[in-house]
Design a protein around this motif. Structure first.
Motif, short mmCIF file in Angstrom:
data_model
loop_
_atom_site.label_atom_id
_atom_site.label_comp_id
_atom_site.label_asym_id
_atom_site.label_seq_id
_atom_site.Cartn_x
_atom_site.Cartn_y
_atom_site.Cartn_z
N ALA A 49 0.76 -1.16 -0.15
CA ALA A 49 0.21 0.03 -0.04
C ALA A 49 0.64 1.44 -0.02
O ALA A 49 1.86 1.34 0.47
CB ALA A 49 -0.84 -0.06 1.17
N ARG A 50 0.47 2.40 -0.49
CA ARG A 50 0.97 3.54 -0.70
C ARG A 50 0.06 4.51 0.34
O ARG A 50 -1.11 3.97 0.72
CB ARG A 50 0.92 4.23 -2.10
N PRO A 51 0.63 5.58 0.96
CA PRO A 51 -0.05 6.65 1.63
C PRO A 51 -1.60 6.98 1.06
O PRO A 51 -1.50 7.14 -0.19
CB PRO A 51 0.81 7.79 1.98
N GLY A 52 -2.60 6.84 1.82
CA GLY A 52 -3.94 7.19 1.21
C GLY A 52 -4.67 6.03 1.14
O GLY A 52 -5.88 5.82 0.94
N ASP A 53 -4.04 4.75 0.65
CA ASP A 53 -4.58 3.45 0.16
C ASP A 53 -5.53 3.02 1.30
O ASP A 53 -5.07 3.24 2.60
CB ASP A 53 -3.69 2.52 -0.27
N THR A 54 -6.49 2.11 1.13
CA THR A 54 -7.32 1.41 2.05
C THR A 54 -6.97 -0.22 1.72
O THR A 54 -6.84 -0.48 0.52
CB THR A 54 -8.61 1.56 1.83
N VAL A 55 -6.69 -0.94 2.85
CA VAL A 55 -6.52 -2.47 2.69
C VAL A 55 -7.92 -3.03 3.19
O VAL A 55 -8.18 -2.92 4.61
CB VAL A 55 -5.36 -2.91 3.23
N LEU A 56 -8.71 -3.43 2.33
CA LEU A 56 -9.97 -3.82 2.83
C LEU A 56 -10.04 -5.56 3.02
O LEU A 56 -9.66 -6.39 1.99
CB LEU A 56 -10.98 -3.73 1.81
N VAL A 57 -10.22 -5.74 4.30
CA VAL A 57 -10.04 -7.47 4.60
C VAL A 57 -11.34 -7.96 4.77
O VAL A 57 -12.26 -7.67 5.43
CB VAL A 57 -9.08 -7.78 5.78
N ARG A 67 1.77 -5.40 10.79
CA ARG A 67 2.57 -4.26 11.22
C ARG A 67 2.18 -3.21 10.44
O ARG A 67 2.51 -3.39 8.90
CB ARG A 67 3.95 -4.55 11.22
N ILE A 68 1.73 -2.00 10.37
CA ILE A 68 1.55 -0.81 9.69
C ILE A 68 2.60 0.33 10.05
O ILE A 68 2.66 0.86 10.95
CB ILE A 68 0.22 -0.18 10.25
N THR A 69 3.43 0.68 8.85
CA THR A 69 4.23 1.68 9.11
C THR A 69 3.93 2.83 7.73
O THR A 69 4.73 3.64 7.67
CB THR A 69 5.69 1.27 8.78
N THR A 70 2.99 2.68 7.07
CA THR A 70 2.70 3.33 6.01
C THR A 70 1.61 4.74 6.30
O THR A 70 0.57 4.51 6.60
CB THR A 70 1.94 2.72 4.88
N PRO A 71 2.25 6.03 6.40
CA PRO A 71 1.15 6.95 6.70
C PRO A 71 -0.06 7.01 5.79
O PRO A 71 -0.15 6.52 4.73
CB PRO A 71 1.95 8.38 6.62
N GLY A 72 -1.12 7.51 6.67
CA GLY A 72 -2.22 7.60 5.87
C GLY A 72 -3.18 6.23 5.46
O GLY A 72 -4.14 6.41 4.58
N LEU A 73 -2.64 5.22 5.84
CA LEU A 73 -3.30 3.80 5.41
C LEU A 73 -4.47 3.61 6.25
O LEU A 73 -4.63 3.81 7.57
CB LEU A 73 -2.18 2.81 5.71
N THR A 74 -5.49 3.16 5.62
CA THR A 74 -6.67 2.51 6.29
C THR A 74 -6.62 1.06 6.19
O THR A 74 -6.64 0.56 5.01
CB THR A 74 -8.01 3.26 5.53
N LEU A 75 -6.82 0.23 7.32
CA LEU A 75 -7.21 -0.96 7.39
C LEU A 75 -8.51 -1.53 7.93
O LEU A 75 -8.62 -0.96 8.88
CB LEU A 75 -6.04 -1.69 8.29
N ARG A 76 -9.18 -1.90 6.92
CA ARG A 76 -10.65 -2.02 7.21
C ARG A 76 -11.20 -3.53 7.21
O ARG A 76 -10.82 -3.97 6.05
CB ARG A 76 -11.44 -0.99 6.42
N GLY A 77 -11.87 -3.91 7.95
CA GLY A 77 -12.78 -5.16 7.59
C GLY A 77 -14.08 -4.98 7.25
O GLY A 77 -14.45 -3.62 7.14
N MET A 78 -14.72 -6.25 7.58
CA MET A 78 -16.30 -6.13 7.17
C MET A 78 -17.19 -6.18 8.43
O MET A 78 -18.11 -6.54 8.36
CB MET A 78 -16.44 -7.47 6.33
N GLY A 79 -16.34 -5.87 9.81
CA GLY A 79 -17.29 -5.91 11.01
C GLY A 79 -16.51 -7.17 11.51
O GLY A 79 -15.33 -7.74 11.61
N ARG A 80 -17.35 -7.71 12.62
CA ARG A 80 -16.92 -8.84 13.62
C ARG A 80 -16.87 -10.28 12.76
O ARG A 80 -16.08 -10.95 13.31
CB ARG A 80 -17.89 -8.92 14.65
N SER A 81 -17.16 -10.04 11.37
CA SER A 81 -16.93 -11.34 10.54
C SER A 81 -15.59 -11.43 9.95
O SER A 81 -14.99 -12.40 9.56
CB SER A 81 -17.84 -11.24 9.48
N THR A 82 -14.89 -10.24 10.39
CA THR A 82 -13.07 -10.25 9.81
C THR A 82 -12.69 -10.53 11.19
O THR A 82 -12.29 -9.50 12.01
CB THR A 82 -12.94 -8.84 9.12
#
Length: 354
Positions: A49-57, A67-82
């Motif tokens: 990922a680059r700054p500003g990207d979203t990783v959708l799990v 481990r997250i070291t990228t600024p502006g990153l969003t790590l998002r799941g689908m709720g409790r099912s992730t």
């Protein structure tokens, strides 16, 4: 990660750009969404990922740490099912330290603007999520449960927001925020860190704020812990304090927790201040917190073991009922400048605080 698992979110489609005669290559600054499917590595997507990207799990169980070291990153799941759980054999610095998600800045450069949301973290040997050296971290709608130490923890961080999260059945604090986790230093300025609208249940302590200033704990549901909220300082300078605890519901925190090297056994503590100054404890509902620990009671000003006093705090407008040994407990001398005003309560130690 294969190309089919990466979606580019851009304001204008490539086809539209070609049709208009503009070069079709998307600017590198355009944010992308990188999808992670069950069986794939979240870490690989985060590393791509680059700054500003979203990783959708996507929904599923992922036995790994991130481990997250990228600024502006969003790590998002689908709720409790992730769901993130520990790997059978931990890998990477974050996993080997026993954590689920690590938001990792450095001593010389804070990691800016990371968001973690809509995930469930469970069963890690240390913390579900830990942040070190973060600035502007947002953790929203994340459940962190049954971790050996903390649900969520952070140190050396500023401008954080924890909102709408659940910390359940963790071995120590559901939410633990400190200047540093291990070193004895003066209080740090958290620069308006906010803990709001979270559910904190079944932990040793619901929320611990240790050696920090300029922080708000507001509108949380805190129940079924050994203690609800701790605001903790020590003899170092600057002193901990300038913390606002308001509009929380702190009810029936009557679980028993054995003593530790730092504290006696805990049971029946609502809101505890020890070694803190100039804090405001206002408009909270504190009820049915009952125990025989030295720290038991509804709202307690406790004289710390290292001799740090609680000075010039305001306890005002709180609704207290059914706490034991008393609704309000002040172990400091009258000369410390603490003010009890307009609280609704039945009993206090010493008498006359209600």
């Amino acid at each position: 990660m294969t190309k089919r698992h990466i979606s580019l979110l851009v304001g204008v489609s490539a086809a539209a750009l070609v049709g208009s005669g503009v070069a079709a290559a998307a600017p590198a600054s355009f944010a992308r969404t990188l999808l992670v499917h069950p069986g794939e590595s979240i870490q690989k997507a985060v590393d791509s990922a680059r700054p500003g990207d979203t990783v959708l799990v996507l929904s599923g169980t992922y036995r790994q740490s991130v481990r997250i070291t990228t600024p502006g990153l969003t790590l998002r799941g689908m709720g409790r099912s992730t769901v993130l759980e520990p790997a059978a054999k931990a890998t990477g610095d974050c996993g080997k330290r026993g954590n689920g998600i690590c938001v990792a800045g450095t001593k010389s450069k804070r990691l800016m603007g990371v968001t973690v949301s809509r995930l469930r973290l469970t069963g890690y040997p240390r913390a579900g999520l830990v942040a070190v050296g973060a600035d502007g971290l947002t953790v929203r709608h994340v459940t962190s449960e049954k971790n050996t130490v903390w649900g969520f923890a952070e140190e050396r961080s500023e401008h954080s927001t924890y909102e709408g999260d659940t910390a359940r059945d963790n071995g120590d604090a559901g939410l633990f925020l400190a200047n540093t986790i291990t070193a004895e230093q003066g209080a740090a300025d958290s620069k308006e860190t906010l803990i709001s609208h979270n559910l904190l249940v079944g932990n040793r302590i619901g929320v611990t704020v240790r050696r920090l200033r300029d922080l708000t704990v507001a509108a949380n549901e805190i129940t079924g812990n050994c203690a609800g909220v701790f605001v903790v300082g020590d003899e170092n300078k600057p002193k901990a304090g300038a913390v606002t605890v308001r509009d929380n519901r702190v009810v029936q925190n009557n679980k028993y927790c054995a003593k530790t090297e730092r504290l006696p056994f805990l049971q029946g503590s609502g809101i505890v201040l020890t070694g803190a100054e100039k804090s405001e404890i206002t408009d909270n509902t504190v009820a049915q917190n009952s125990g025989t620990s030295p720290l038991s009671g509804g709202i307690v000003l406790y004289k710390s073991f290292v001799g740090a006093t609680s000075d010039n705090n305001l306890i005002s407008g709180n609704a207290l009922e059914g706490n034991a040994p008393a609704d309000l407990v002040d172990q400091e001398s009258a000369q410390r400048g603490n003010t009890f005003r307009d609280n609704s309560c039945a009993a206090s130690r010493p008498a006359g605080l209600c």
